[in-house]
Write an enzyme that holds these catalytic residues in place. Structure first.
Site, PDB file in Angstrom:
ATOM      1  N   HIS A   1      -6.807  -2.617   4.381  1.00 22.07           N
ATOM      2  CA  HIS A   1      -6.517  -2.378   3.145  1.00 22.07           C
ATOM      3  C   HIS A   1      -6.365  -3.516   1.910  1.00 22.07           C
ATOM      4  CE1 HIS A   1      -2.033  -2.306   3.870  1.00 22.07           C
ATOM      5  NE2 HIS A   1      -2.122  -2.634   2.511  1.00 22.07           N
TER       6      HIS A   1
ATOM      7  N   ASP B   1      -6.462  -0.589  10.474  1.00 18.19           N
ATOM      8  CA  ASP B   1      -6.181  -1.146   9.013  1.00 18.19           C
ATOM      9  C   ASP B   1      -6.093  -2.780   9.572  1.00 18.19           C
ATOM     10  OD1 ASP B   1      -5.491  -1.697   6.613  1.00 18.19           O
ATOM     11  OD2 ASP B   1      -3.474  -1.156   6.758  1.00 18.19           O
TER      12      ASP B   1
ATOM     13  N   SER C   1       2.098  -6.265   3.290  1.00 16.34           N
ATOM     14  CA  SER C   1       0.811  -5.779   4.087  1.00 16.34           C
ATOM     15  C   SER C   1      -0.203  -6.947   4.556  1.00 16.34           C
ATOM     16  CB  SER C   1      -0.041  -5.028   3.186  1.00 16.34           C
ATOM     17  OG  SER C   1       0.460  -3.777   3.367  1.00 16.34           O
ATOM     18  N   GLY C   2      -0.647  -6.976   5.494  1.00 16.56           N
ATOM     19  CA  GLY C   2      -1.603  -7.951   6.091  1.00 16.56           C
ATOM     20  C   GLY C   2      -0.683  -9.124   7.078  1.00 16.56           C
TER      21      GLY C   2
HETATM   22  N1  ARG Z   1       1.200  -0.994   2.131  1.00 15.72           N
HETATM   23  C1  ARG Z   1       2.015  -2.120   1.838  1.00 15.72           C
HETATM   24  C2  ARG Z   1       1.629  -3.325   1.186  1.00 15.72           C
HETATM   25  O1  ARG Z   1       0.323  -3.412   0.821  1.00 15.72           O
HETATM   26  C3  ARG Z   1       2.898  -2.323   3.084  1.00 15.72           C
HETATM   27  C4  ARG Z   1       3.906  -1.494   3.423  1.00 15.72           C
HETATM   28  C5  ARG Z   1       4.947  -1.785   4.214  1.00 15.72           C
HETATM   29  N2  ARG Z   1       5.910  -0.638   4.149  1.00 15.72           N
HETATM   30  C6  ARG Z   1       6.889  -0.698   4.939  1.00 15.72           C
HETATM   31  N3  ARG Z   1       7.800   0.237   4.640  1.00 15.72           N
HETATM   32  N4  ARG Z   1       7.066  -1.040   6.089  1.00 15.72           N
HETATM   33  O2  ARG Z   1       2.051  -4.360   1.116  1.00 15.72           O
END
Ligand code: ARG
Length: 239
Positions: free
Chosen positions: A60, A114, A200-201
């Site tokens: 993503h 992902d 993320s990532g």
């Molecule tokens: N989707 C988030 C990002 O793009 C990461 C979120 C992780 N969240 C969590 N509660 N562990 O950075």
């Protein structure tokens, strides 16, 4: 005596600035933790160096959420920053990306897959992280420059927090559509520590091995809402 010491430690820990990543601390030198920037110079995701010329991140993170519609990020739009814990310094270096390989089955974070790899324009002289398998009960460490609470801006310095990897049965109960083959979940039942937006990532590490990549969660560090990670070992050789 023992008990009061425990209570004291608990109080001290909970009184410490709740930050990270949520509930964590400043990360030590971790050359394999990288930051992803867009062409305008905005930080947007984490990543992890797995070979001298290859970074893993979340699928993503390779899609830009523009106002009207989502757009694929192109290699020319990406910069990988390696060797820089404090994003307000010029430490380390910034490297261009030659190729983006997003997992072909990726549809949305809740469906899994992902994960994506970024081939760097040149090899970098920083230690990569090897991939390993996580087991339930492992104490894992997640690292990133993400928000330190749900409402906060992302952190300028790399932070980390330790979290237990949960059993698949627990993850199934807490996470709709959980896929044990392709995902991991980690967190404390009472919350308080977690990855958050911007992480993320980035890497989830057990015993010096990469076991997961930050994928998603509902809010951050909420009780009963473990964070979801892509189970990296499952994708070896696929990207
Ligand atoms: N989707 C988030 C990002 O793009 C990461 C979120 C992780 N969240 C969590 N509660 N562990 O950075």
């Amino acid at each position: 005596m023992r008990l009061s010491a425990l209570v004291l430690v608990t109080l001290l820990l909970s009184a410490a600035p709740a930050q990270a990543v949520v509930g964590g601390r400043e990360a030590p030198d971790t050359p394999w933790a990288v930051a992803l920037y867009d062409a305008r110079g905005n930080f947007f995701c984490g990543g992890v160096l797995v070979e001298a010329q290859k970074v893993l991140t979340a699928a993503h993170c390779t899609i830009e959420h523009a106002t009207l519609q989502d757009r694929d990020r192109r290699p020319a739009d990406l910069r990988v920053v390696v060797g820089r814990r404090d994003l307000d310094t010029k430490a380390g270096r910034q490297v261009a990306v030659r190729e983006i390989r997003r997992h072909p089955e990726f549809r949305s974070v809740v469906d899994g897959d992902d994960v994506a790899s970024l081939t760097l324009a040149e090899p970098v002289p920083f230690q990569p992280l090897r991939v390993g398998e996580a087991r339930a009960g492992d104490l894992a460490t997640v690292l990133g420059w993400g928000r330190t609470t749900e409402g906060a801006p992302p952190s300028r310095t790399l932070r980390q927090v330790d979290l237990p990897v949960l059993a698949d049965a627990e993850c199934r109960k807490a996470v709709n559509g959980y896929r044990p083959d392709a995902m991991l979940c980690a967190g404390y039942p009472q919350g308080g520590r977690d990855a958050c937006e911007g992480d993320s990532g980035g890497p989830l590490v057990v015993d010096g091995l990469l076991v997961g990549v930050v994928s998603y969660g509902h809010g951050c560090a909420r009780a009963g809402e473990p964070g979801v990670y892509t189970r990296v070992s499952r994708y070896l050789g696929e990207l």
